[in-house]
Design an enzyme around this catalytic site. Structure first.
Site, PDB file in Angstrom:
ATOM      1  N   CYS A   1       0.830  -1.210   0.000  1.00 63.01           N
ATOM      2  CA  CYS A   1       0.000   0.000   0.000  1.00 63.01           C
ATOM      3  C   CYS A   1       0.867   1.265   0.000  1.00 63.01           C
ATOM      4  CB  CYS A   1      -0.916  -0.042   1.230  1.00 63.01           C
ATOM      5  SG  CYS A   1      -1.789   1.489   1.578  1.00 63.01           S
TER       6      CYS A   1
ATOM      7  N   CYS B   1      -0.007   3.909   2.604  1.00 65.01           N
ATOM      8  CA  CYS B   1       0.392   3.428   3.933  1.00 65.01           C
ATOM      9  C   CYS B   1       1.861   3.763   4.192  1.00 65.01           C
ATOM     10  CB  CYS B   1       0.193   1.916   4.048  1.00 65.01           C
ATOM     11  SG  CYS B   1      -1.514   1.371   3.890  1.00 65.01           S
TER      12      CYS B   1
END
Length: 105
Positions: A29, A32
């Site tokens: 991600c 993230c």
């Protein structure tokens, strides 16, 4: 910041004596990875009032499923074993600090 798992989530998060922000994330991600250094800074600056931990959703599907994590990054703040705030998506540090003001003031 400490990593938590399905195995120690209850002890580390639900039974904590101070609010805990759980960063639900995954290796793949991009947002993230963008938010991780910001959370690290907030943890260093406000760790006495708010604990920040990471939970990898790919490796800990039980906890991620229990809390209905469908998109990441997904930040949940737990207090006294209950979810008291949810922050979705990557945000700049100033915006995160505003969202977390009630826990770090």
């Amino acid at each position: 910041m400490k990593a938590v798992t399905d195995a120690d989530f209850e002890t580390a998060v639900l039974k904590s004596d101070k609010p805990v922000l759980v960063d639900f994330w995954a290796e793949w991600c991009g947002p993230c990875r963008m938010i991780a250094p910001v959370l690290e800074e907030i943890s260093k600056e406000h760790g006495d009032k708010l604990e920040i931990v990471k939970l990898n959703t790919d490796e800990n599907v039980g906890t991620a499923g229990k809390y209905g994590i469908m998109q990441i990054p997904n930040l949940l703040v737990f207090k006294d074993g209950e979810v008291v705030k949810q922050i979705l998506g990557a945000k700049p540090k100033a915006a995160l600090l505003r969202d977390l003001q009630e826990f770090i003031a």
